[in-house]
Write a protein that holds these residues in place. Structure first.
Motif, PDB file in Angstrom:
ATOM      1  N   PHE A 135       0.707  -0.930   0.010  1.00 33.81           N
ATOM      2  CA  PHE A 135       0.445  -0.096   0.664  1.00 33.81           C
ATOM      3  C   PHE A 135       0.665   0.743  -0.282  1.00 33.81           C
ATOM      4  N   GLY A 136       0.471   2.489  -1.196  1.00 30.01           N
ATOM      5  CA  GLY A 136       1.638   3.584  -0.928  1.00 30.01           C
ATOM      6  C   GLY A 136       2.558   3.040  -2.035  1.00 30.01           C
ATOM      7  N   ASP A 137       3.051   1.645  -2.713  1.00 29.80           N
ATOM      8  CA  ASP A 137       4.050   1.601  -3.334  1.00 29.80           C
ATOM      9  C   ASP A 137       3.332   2.956  -5.061  1.00 29.80           C
ATOM     10  N   LEU A 138       4.802   2.911  -5.321  1.00 27.69           N
ATOM     11  CA  LEU A 138       4.499   3.914  -6.847  1.00 27.69           C
ATOM     12  C   LEU A 138       5.557   3.394  -7.889  1.00 27.69           C
ATOM     13  N   ASN A 139       4.904   2.287  -8.823  1.00 22.39           N
ATOM     14  CA  ASN A 139       5.856   2.180  -9.633  1.00 22.39           C
ATOM     15  C   ASN A 139       5.807   3.064 -11.407  1.00 22.39           C
ATOM     16  N   VAL A 140       6.619   3.722 -11.833  1.00 24.43           N
ATOM     17  CA  VAL A 140       6.619   4.209 -13.089  1.00 24.43           C
ATOM     18  C   VAL A 140       6.861   3.275 -14.285  1.00 24.43           C
ATOM     19  N   LEU A 141       6.293   2.868 -15.436  1.00 25.43           N
ATOM     20  CA  LEU A 141       6.518   2.212 -16.489  1.00 25.43           C
ATOM     21  C   LEU A 141       6.728   2.911 -17.452  1.00 25.43           C
ATOM     22  N   ASP A 142       7.263   2.384 -18.639  1.00 24.34           N
ATOM     23  CA  ASP A 142       7.277   2.661 -19.781  1.00 24.34           C
ATOM     24  C   ASP A 142       7.665   1.438 -20.586  1.00 24.34           C
ATOM     25  N   ASN A 143       6.565   1.296 -21.084  1.00 22.05           N
ATOM     26  CA  ASN A 143       6.255  -0.552 -21.622  1.00 22.05           C
ATOM     27  C   ASN A 143       6.358  -0.465 -23.046  1.00 22.05           C
ATOM     28  N   ALA A 144       6.944  -1.715 -23.566  1.00 20.13           N
ATOM     29  CA  ALA A 144       6.529  -1.190 -25.539  1.00 20.13           C
ATOM     30  C   ALA A 144       5.314  -1.317 -25.692  1.00 20.13           C
ATOM     31  N   LEU A 145       3.773  -1.322 -26.532  1.00 20.18           N
ATOM     32  CA  LEU A 145       3.512  -1.378 -27.160  1.00 20.18           C
ATOM     33  C   LEU A 145       3.352  -2.230 -28.463  1.00 20.18           C
ATOM     34  N   ARG A 146       2.756  -3.430 -28.543  1.00 23.11           N
ATOM     35  CA  ARG A 146       3.388  -5.062 -29.666  1.00 23.11           C
ATOM     36  C   ARG A 146       2.215  -5.213 -30.636  1.00 23.11           C
ATOM     37  N   ALA A 147       1.751  -5.366 -31.506  1.00 12.60           N
ATOM     38  CA  ALA A 147       1.088  -6.184 -32.598  1.00 12.60           C
ATOM     39  C   ALA A 147       0.713  -6.844 -31.897  1.00 12.60           C
ATOM     40  N   GLY A 148       1.845  -8.052 -31.790  1.00 14.39           N
ATOM     41  CA  GLY A 148       1.119  -8.577 -31.263  1.00 14.39           C
ATOM     42  C   GLY A 148       1.889  -9.801 -29.819  1.00 14.39           C
ATOM     43  N   PRO A 149       1.299 -10.791 -29.272  1.00 11.83           N
ATOM     44  CA  PRO A 149       1.987 -11.054 -28.024  1.00 11.83           C
ATOM     45  C   PRO A 149       3.978 -11.750 -28.348  1.00 11.83           C
ATOM     46  N   ASP A 150       4.028 -11.688 -29.220  1.00 11.87           N
ATOM     47  CA  ASP A 150       5.448 -12.133 -28.884  1.00 11.87           C
ATOM     48  C   ASP A 150       6.475 -11.137 -28.684  1.00 11.87           C
ATOM     49  N   PRO A 151       7.484 -10.918 -27.897  1.00 13.22           N
ATOM     50  CA  PRO A 151       7.878  -9.994 -27.796  1.00 13.22           C
ATOM     51  C   PRO A 151       9.044  -9.111 -29.079  1.00 13.22           C
ATOM     52  N   ALA A 152       8.854 -10.156 -30.148  1.00 17.70           N
ATOM     53  CA  ALA A 152       9.559  -9.715 -31.177  1.00 17.70           C
ATOM     54  C   ALA A 152       8.485  -9.363 -32.663  1.00 17.70           C
ATOM     55  N   ARG A 154       6.035  -6.513 -34.847  1.00 15.10           N
ATOM     56  CA  ARG A 154       6.057  -4.959 -34.814  1.00 15.10           C
ATOM     57  C   ARG A 154       5.453  -4.540 -33.213  1.00 15.10           C
ATOM     58  N   LEU A 155       7.249  -3.163 -33.392  1.00 16.49           N
ATOM     59  CA  LEU A 155       6.557  -2.178 -32.222  1.00 16.49           C
ATOM     60  C   LEU A 155       5.451  -1.420 -32.601  1.00 16.49           C
ATOM     61  N   VAL A 156       4.128  -1.698 -32.057  1.00 14.74           N
ATOM     62  CA  VAL A 156       3.710  -0.238 -31.839  1.00 14.74           C
ATOM     63  C   VAL A 156       3.202   1.371 -31.629  1.00 14.74           C
ATOM     64  N   GLY A 157       4.073   1.310 -30.750  1.00 19.22           N
ATOM     65  CA  GLY A 157       4.414   2.362 -29.917  1.00 19.22           C
ATOM     66  C   GLY A 157       4.482   2.528 -27.964  1.00 19.22           C
ATOM     67  N   ARG A 158       4.726   3.028 -26.832  1.00 18.81           N
ATOM     68  CA  ARG A 158       5.243   2.946 -25.915  1.00 18.81           C
ATOM     69  C   ARG A 158       3.914   3.751 -25.141  1.00 18.81           C
ATOM     70  N   ALA A 159       4.037   3.034 -23.727  1.00  9.74           N
ATOM     71  CA  ALA A 159       2.711   2.775 -22.548  1.00  9.74           C
ATOM     72  C   ALA A 159       3.724   3.506 -21.718  1.00  9.74           C
ATOM     73  N   GLN A 160       3.293   4.817 -21.451  1.00 12.47           N
ATOM     74  CA  GLN A 160       4.322   5.752 -20.390  1.00 12.47           C
ATOM     75  C   GLN A 160       3.310   5.873 -19.145  1.00 12.47           C
ATOM     76  N   GLY A 161       3.825   6.075 -17.946  1.00  8.84           N
ATOM     77  CA  GLY A 161       2.422   6.154 -16.947  1.00  8.84           C
ATOM     78  C   GLY A 161       3.252   6.254 -15.589  1.00  8.84           C
ATOM     79  N   LEU A 162       1.707   5.812 -14.414  1.00  7.43           N
ATOM     80  CA  LEU A 162       2.287   5.098 -13.304  1.00  7.43           C
ATOM     81  C   LEU A 162       1.271   4.520 -12.383  1.00  7.43           C
ATOM     82  N   ALA A 163       1.670   3.207 -11.708  1.00 10.63           N
ATOM     83  CA  ALA A 163       0.432   3.058 -11.123  1.00 10.63           C
ATOM     84  C   ALA A 163       0.951   3.146  -9.642  1.00 10.63           C
ATOM     85  N   LEU A 164      -0.477   3.461  -8.889  1.00 16.51           N
ATOM     86  CA  LEU A 164      -0.006   3.758  -7.398  1.00 16.51           C
ATOM     87  C   LEU A 164      -1.197   2.733  -7.341  1.00 16.51           C
ATOM     88  N   HIS A 165      -0.365   1.427  -6.150  1.00 16.76           N
ATOM     89  CA  HIS A 165      -0.551   0.627  -4.738  1.00 16.76           C
ATOM     90  C   HIS A 165      -1.519   1.491  -4.067  1.00 16.76           C
TER      91      HIS A 165
END
Length: 181
Positions: free
Chosen positions: A70-87, A89-100
């Motif tokens: 409770f109270g933890d704060l995470n910052v993220l900059d994750n890849a957005l991809r066309a498929g579930p495979d990490p390889a 096509r990169l379509v964008g980024r998800a940038q933001g925060l998550a607060l518990h």
């Protein structure tokens, strides 16, 4: 029932939110939805856990009293991809925060901007989102705005955990929204 009617019904539904999400998703996108201006985006969010090489999420604040998150704060900059495979096509980024933000550790608050770098007509545009995310099951959050060709977007997104390892997670996203005319 059209998807627009289903969205309105889901918005009014308070005691059975999971059933409302299922009801909306069963309908699928059709020609009537496109005519009504409902836009659907589908992609995969790839997160690399903190503490691993090339981490895309880090814990920037932690109280860790009584071993609670409770109270933890995470910052993220994750890849957005066309498929579930990490390889895929990169379509964008998800940038933001998550607060518990839940005392019983059942969920928290996210504020994420989805920045589309290679998503067809929406390349160079963003969507801003806000809402509660639980620790299990699908999460539904609000789309509260956008930029570029997605300016004045309003709607919702549904995300579900697709896969998880010790070092990463893959989440599938479906976004449904309209633009002000």
């Amino acid at each position: 029932m059209s998807k627009k009617e289903a969205i309105m019904a889901a918005a009014r539904c308070s005691s059975f939110p999971a059933l409302c999400v299922v009801a909306v998703l069963i309908g699928g996108a059709g020609a009537a939805d496109e005519e009504a201006g409902l836009i659907h985006l589908h992609f995969y969010f790839h997160e690399v856990n903190a503490g691993t090489p090339n981490a895309t999420v880090v814990n920037v604040a932690s109280l860790h009293k009584n071993s609670s998150t409770f109270g933890d704060l995470n910052v993220l900059d994750n890849a957005l991809r066309a498929g579930p495979d990490p390889a895929s096509r990169l379509v964008g980024r998800a940038q933001g925060l998550a607060l518990h933000a839940s005392l019983d550790e059942s969920g928290g608050l996210t504020a994420i901007t989805f920045d589309f770098s290679d998503y067809g007509a929406y390349s160079g545009s963003t969507l801003a989102t806000l809402g509660h995310i639980g620790v299990s099951g699908p999460a539904e959050r609000s789309i509260v705005g956008g930029t570029g060709k997605l300016r004045f977007a309003r709607g919702y997104m549904v995300s579900s955990l697709l896969s998880s390892t010790d070092t990463s997670i893959v989440v599938v996203f479906d976004m449904y929204f309209t633009l002000a005319r």
